[in-house]
Design a protein around this motif. Structure first.
Motif, mmCIF file in Angstrom:
data_model
loop_
_atom_site.group_PDB
_atom_site.id
_atom_site.type_symbol
_atom_site.label_atom_id
_atom_site.label_comp_id
_atom_site.label_asym_id
_atom_site.label_seq_id
_atom_site.Cartn_x
_atom_site.Cartn_y
_atom_site.Cartn_z
ATOM 1 N N ILE A 1 31.027 33.539 21.943
ATOM 2 C CA ILE A 1 30.778 32.264 21.262
ATOM 3 C C ILE A 1 31.653 31.223 21.945
ATOM 4 C CG2 ILE A 1 31.106 31.033 19.050
ATOM 5 C CD1 ILE A 1 30.672 33.796 17.703
ATOM 6 N N SER A 2 31.176 29.990 22.057
ATOM 7 C CA SER A 2 32.066 28.949 22.569
ATOM 8 C C SER A 2 32.065 27.755 21.633
ATOM 9 C CB SER A 2 31.674 28.537 23.993
ATOM 10 O OG SER A 2 30.302 28.212 24.048
ATOM 11 N N GLY A 3 33.219 27.133 21.546
ATOM 12 C CA GLY A 3 33.393 25.903 20.776
ATOM 13 C C GLY A 3 33.801 24.815 21.746
ATOM 14 N N VAL A 4 32.882 23.879 22.010
ATOM 15 C CA VAL A 4 33.104 22.869 23.053
ATOM 16 C C VAL A 4 33.341 21.512 22.401
ATOM 17 C CG1 VAL A 4 32.029 21.670 25.009
ATOM 18 C CG2 VAL A 4 31.616 24.123 24.683
ATOM 19 N N ASP A 5 34.475 20.910 22.718
ATOM 20 C CA ASP A 5 34.739 19.542 22.259
ATOM 21 C C ASP A 5 35.109 18.710 23.484
ATOM 22 O OD1 ASP A 5 35.395 17.225 20.880
ATOM 23 O OD2 ASP A 5 37.447 17.897 20.493
ATOM 24 N N GLY A 6 34.185 17.907 23.958
ATOM 25 C CA GLY A 6 34.491 17.018 25.091
ATOM 26 C C GLY A 6 33.941 17.547 26.395
ATOM 27 N N LEU A 7 34.730 17.389 27.448
ATOM 28 C CA LEU A 7 34.256 17.696 28.806
ATOM 29 C C LEU A 7 34.000 19.178 29.018
ATOM 30 C CD1 LEU A 7 36.812 15.609 30.877
ATOM 31 C CD2 LEU A 7 34.346 15.199 30.739
ATOM 32 N N ALA A 8 32.829 19.476 29.559
ATOM 33 C CA ALA A 8 32.531 20.857 29.958
ATOM 34 C C ALA A 8 31.903 20.745 31.349
ATOM 35 C CB ALA A 8 31.567 21.499 28.974
ATOM 36 N N ILE A 9 32.733 20.940 32.386
ATOM 37 C CA ILE A 9 32.280 20.689 33.759
ATOM 38 C C ILE A 9 32.283 21.988 34.565
ATOM 39 C CG2 ILE A 9 32.739 19.331 35.851
ATOM 40 C CD1 ILE A 9 33.874 17.184 34.164
ATOM 41 N N GLY A 10 31.330 22.104 35.478
ATOM 42 C CA GLY A 10 31.279 23.274 36.350
ATOM 43 C C GLY A 10 31.185 24.539 35.515
ATOM 44 N N ILE A 11 32.139 25.439 35.724
ATOM 45 C CA ILE A 11 32.083 26.685 34.946
ATOM 46 C C ILE A 11 32.314 26.426 33.456
ATOM 47 C CG2 ILE A 11 34.498 27.355 35.322
ATOM 48 C CD1 ILE A 11 33.151 30.271 35.681
ATOM 49 N N GLY A 12 32.863 25.255 33.126
ATOM 50 C CA GLY A 12 32.963 24.847 31.719
ATOM 51 C C GLY A 12 31.587 24.708 31.081
ATOM 52 N N THR A 13 30.586 24.440 31.895
ATOM 53 C CA THR A 13 29.195 24.428 31.421
ATOM 54 C C THR A 13 28.524 25.781 31.633
ATOM 55 O OG1 THR A 13 28.710 22.064 31.600
ATOM 56 C CG2 THR A 13 26.880 23.548 31.994
ATOM 57 N N THR A 14 28.639 26.346 32.836
ATOM 58 C CA THR A 14 27.859 27.567 33.124
ATOM 59 C C THR A 14 28.333 28.774 32.302
ATOM 60 O OG1 THR A 14 29.230 28.005 35.083
ATOM 61 C CG2 THR A 14 27.148 26.837 35.434
ATOM 62 N N LEU A 15 29.611 28.763 31.902
ATOM 63 C CA LEU A 15 30.115 29.826 31.022
ATOM 64 C C LEU A 15 29.258 29.931 29.754
ATOM 65 C CD1 LEU A 15 33.880 29.987 30.030
ATOM 66 C CD2 LEU A 15 32.180 29.959 28.272
ATOM 67 N N ASN A 16 28.780 28.769 29.273
ATOM 68 C CA ASN A 16 28.018 28.762 28.018
ATOM 69 C C ASN A 16 26.681 29.492 28.133
ATOM 70 O OD1 ASN A 16 29.799 27.058 26.286
ATOM 71 N ND2 ASN A 16 29.549 25.742 28.066
ATOM 72 N N LEU A 17 26.181 29.628 29.372
ATOM 73 C CA LEU A 17 24.933 30.376 29.550
ATOM 74 C C LEU A 17 25.139 31.862 29.266
ATOM 75 C CD1 LEU A 17 23.795 28.544 32.784
ATOM 76 C CD2 LEU A 17 22.564 28.497 30.593
ATOM 77 N N HIS A 18 26.385 32.298 29.288
ATOM 78 C CA HIS A 18 26.699 33.697 28.964
ATOM 79 C C HIS A 18 27.074 33.848 27.493
ATOM 80 C CE1 HIS A 18 26.645 35.127 33.138
ATOM 81 N NE2 HIS A 18 26.987 33.875 33.393
ATOM 82 N N CYS A 19 27.192 32.716 26.810
ATOM 83 C CA CYS A 19 27.551 32.768 25.395
ATOM 84 C C CYS A 19 26.288 32.914 24.561
ATOM 85 C CB CYS A 19 28.316 31.507 24.987
ATOM 86 S SG CYS A 19 29.981 31.478 25.702
ATOM 87 N N ASP A 20 26.462 33.572 23.415
ATOM 88 C CA ASP A 20 25.322 33.802 22.536
ATOM 89 C C ASP A 20 25.152 32.663 21.547
ATOM 90 O OD1 ASP A 20 24.748 36.512 23.614
ATOM 91 O OD2 ASP A 20 26.822 36.807 22.981
#
Ligand code: COA
Length: 251
Positions: free
Chosen positions: A101-120
């Motif tokens: 699970i990811s909790g994103v507040d603000g900038l999610a760049i590069g792997i900060g974005t692609t990591l979420n594709l592995h999150c459910d």
């Protein structure tokens, strides 16, 4: 020394392992040491029956600005034939046996974005921005994103994100299916942890099988990660990438 990755469990959210980016002075840019710590945390989670879900969090207003640029330059100059530091973490993400699970507040760049594709499940604040400036940095998509993103959000949106470097707002990401929910900035952590704690109450074997079925075969994701890494490693050493990294450092 400040811990740049904090790994913790709390009594309030039993069964949840938290992995937190904690380098706010550098917008949570990820160094080799941080990748190593996160990899060992994911391995620890796999090996521990008490861990039922893993939650990635950042700091206030920043999830992560992606790979540390200084590390990219260091890799480019080293002439190393090994894959870059993030490779082992990326594979650990793809091999995670626990719901992510990811909790994103603000900038999610590069792997900060692609990591979420592995999150459910990804929960993001309305002020979040998802962006992967790979091509602008003379790089290519990584973390299996070239396979996963078109599946999750469709070809055109995946191309806009991964190749054209378009930033997605939280609302756009929600409509595209990249994330699960948009909440207020103060609710991101609570919501992500609550989701983890709810999953932790479910029958773990059924949950794991359900997750595996929904995610599909890991082999093809791992194969794509390797394919991307061949290009990514070579691109990191290219003159045009060096120029882009140095321009960032000089700005
Ligand atoms: N690697 C290393 N340091 C980084 C970084 C990164 N990926 N992202 C930000 N930082 C550092 C900056 O160098 C700066 O350090 P300094 O205060 O010592 O100069 C600090 O974090 C704050 O960043 P700054 O650029 O001043 O903040 P900003 O709010 O104006 O911009 C970003 C934030 C994230 C938009 C901008 O820093 C950026 O574009 N970073 C690079 C993102 C990137 O391309 N990542 C790689 C993807 S593959």
């Amino acid at each position: 020394m400040t811990e740049h990755i904090i790994v913790e469990r709390t009594a309030a959210h039993p069964g949840v392992l938290i992995i937190r980016f904690n380098r706010p002075e550098k917008k949570n840019a990820i160094t080799a040491a941080m990748y190593q710590r996160m990899t060992s945390a994911l391995e620890e989670a796999n090996a521990d029956d008490e861990v039922k879900a893993v939650v990635f969090l950042g700091t206030e207003g920043c999830f992560s600005a992606g790979n540390d640029m200084g590390d990219f330059i260091g890799y480019a100059m080293s002439g190393s034939s090994e894959p870059p530091a993030g490779a082992i973490f990326i594979k650990a993400l793809a091999l995670s046996q626990k719901p992510l699970i990811s909790g994103v507040d603000g900038l999610a760049i590069g792997i900060g974005t692609t990591l979420n594709l592995h999150c459910d499940l990804t929960v993001a604040s309305g002020r979040s921005v998802f962006k992967t400036p790979f091509v602008d940095l003379a790089l290519v998509p990584e973390a299996g994103s070239s396979l996963l993103a078109p599946r999750v959000i469709g070809h055109q949106r995946a191309f806009a994100l991964l190749a054209a470097g378009e930033g997605f707002s939280a609302d756009y990401a929600l409509n595209a299916g990249l994330i699960w929910k948009v909440v207020g900035p103060n609710e991101v952590e609570m919501e992500a942890l609550a989701l983890g704690a709810e999953l932790a109450k479910k029958p773990p074997q059924a949950l794991q099988i359900a997750r595996d079925l929904v995610r599909g075969p890991r082999d093809e994701v791992l194969a794509r990660i390797d394919e991307e890494l061949v290009h990514f490693s070579a691109r990191l050493k290219s003159a045009e990438a060096r120029a882009a990294f140095e321009a960032f450092m000089r700005r």
